[in-house]
Design an enzyme around this catalytic site. Sequence first.
Site, mmCIF file in Angstrom:
data_model
loop_
_atom_site.group_PDB
_atom_site.id
_atom_site.type_symbol
_atom_site.label_atom_id
_atom_site.label_comp_id
_atom_site.label_asym_id
_atom_site.label_seq_id
_atom_site.Cartn_x
_atom_site.Cartn_y
_atom_site.Cartn_z
ATOM 1 N N HIS A 10 0.844 -1.202 0.000
ATOM 2 C CA HIS A 10 0.000 0.000 0.000
ATOM 3 C C HIS A 10 0.886 1.262 0.000
ATOM 4 O O HIS A 10 0.619 2.216 -0.731
ATOM 5 C CB HIS A 10 -0.868 0.062 1.266
ATOM 6 N N SER A 42 -2.749 -7.823 2.860
ATOM 7 C CA SER A 42 -3.075 -7.658 4.289
ATOM 8 C C SER A 42 -3.550 -8.988 4.859
ATOM 9 O O SER A 42 -3.252 -9.336 5.993
ATOM 10 C CB SER A 42 -4.174 -6.611 4.476
ATOM 11 N N ARG A 52 -2.152 -6.166 -8.332
ATOM 12 C CA ARG A 52 -1.066 -7.088 -8.033
ATOM 13 C C ARG A 52 -0.947 -8.179 -9.085
ATOM 14 O O ARG A 52 0.056 -8.338 -9.721
ATOM 15 C CB ARG A 52 -1.275 -7.737 -6.662
ATOM 16 N N LYS A 99 -15.878 -6.686 5.731
ATOM 17 C CA LYS A 99 -14.806 -7.680 5.622
ATOM 18 C C LYS A 99 -14.385 -8.219 6.992
ATOM 19 O O LYS A 99 -13.416 -8.966 7.079
ATOM 20 C CB LYS A 99 -13.588 -7.059 4.938
HETATM 21 P P1 ADP Z 1 -9.948 -3.320 -0.621
HETATM 22 O O1 ADP Z 1 -10.818 -3.890 0.448
HETATM 23 O O2 ADP Z 1 -10.507 -2.060 -1.243
HETATM 24 O O3 ADP Z 1 -9.443 -4.293 -1.656
HETATM 25 P P2 ADP Z 1 -7.212 -3.258 0.380
HETATM 26 O O4 ADP Z 1 -6.701 -2.514 1.558
HETATM 27 O O5 ADP Z 1 -7.106 -4.735 0.408
HETATM 28 O O6 ADP Z 1 -8.711 -2.772 0.219
HETATM 29 O O7 ADP Z 1 -6.510 -2.743 -0.950
HETATM 30 C C1 ADP Z 1 -6.603 -1.403 -1.358
HETATM 31 C C2 ADP Z 1 -5.938 -1.252 -2.722
HETATM 32 O O8 ADP Z 1 -4.542 -1.499 -2.594
HETATM 33 C C3 ADP Z 1 -6.442 -2.232 -3.776
HETATM 34 O O9 ADP Z 1 -6.452 -1.563 -5.031
HETATM 35 C C4 ADP Z 1 -5.404 -3.319 -3.776
HETATM 36 O O10 ADP Z 1 -5.337 -3.994 -5.025
HETATM 37 C C5 ADP Z 1 -4.147 -2.489 -3.533
HETATM 38 N N1 ADP Z 1 -3.079 -3.283 -2.941
HETATM 39 C C6 ADP Z 1 -3.126 -4.089 -1.851
HETATM 40 N N2 ADP Z 1 -1.936 -4.676 -1.628
HETATM 41 C C7 ADP Z 1 -1.093 -4.235 -2.608
HETATM 42 C C8 ADP Z 1 0.281 -4.500 -2.954
HETATM 43 N N3 ADP Z 1 1.023 -5.360 -2.269
HETATM 44 N N4 ADP Z 1 0.793 -3.845 -4.030
HETATM 45 C C9 ADP Z 1 0.029 -3.002 -4.755
HETATM 46 N N5 ADP Z 1 -1.281 -2.730 -4.509
HETATM 47 C C10 ADP Z 1 -1.831 -3.336 -3.446
#
Ligand code: ADP
Length: 180
Positions: free
Chosen positions: A20, A136, A98, A44
């Site tokens: 992130h 996460s 990803r 979630k």
């Molecule tokens: P959501 O519930 O909206 O998917 P997340 O916190 O899981 O929330 O992810 C938020 C954004 O960050 C999403 O677009 C996800 O694809 C991106 N993201 C999560 N982990 C990574 C990573 N390791 N590298 C790049 N983008 C990521």
Amino acid sequence: MVRPHVGVYPGTFDPITNGHCDIIRRGVRIVDRLIIGVASNDTKGPLFSAEERIEIVREEIGHLDDGDRERIEVRPFDNLLMHFAQSVRASVILRGLRAVSDFEYEFQMAGMNARLNPEIETVFLMASDRYQFISSRFVKEIAALGGDVSHFVSPRVAARLVARFAPQRGRSRRRTAAAD
Ligand code: ADP
């Protein structure tokens, strides 16, 4: 007067990972102002409460370079993403991609959001190769089992995870000892 480009980076951030943070550092270079929208609804079933997730994201932003930090704001939102984006006058929604597995969900979401408001464009940043395997969800699973998450999150987030799972791990150690 030229209107500043405002971007929204929405997510659950449960908790914020190095992946992130990489998207945030790169994303803030393509907009004038970046608003990190922390989804506060708990569909979630997050590990950390909305207040905690916001606090943790703010802490991480505090460790970015000055020039980046001052153009970033962290805000909770519990309404429709497009309504939130409109309310902060965003022209761009940022998402990280990803793997192929992210694609279908993100493609659908971007398509539906474009219907809701064609003025706001969704922009995808490819995850950097160093971070593309970080999620996460797996970070939480590793931490729950006492594994080392220091490659995936900041030391601050790692300490939060250890603290969150410590009581649980203490209980299971006591159970094992009692069974011996
Ligand atoms: P959501 O519930 O909206 O998917 P997340 O916190 O899981 O929330 O992810 C938020 C954004 O960050 C999403 O677009 C996800 O694809 C991106 N993201 C999560 N982990 C990574 C990573 N390791 N590298 C790049 N983008 C990521």
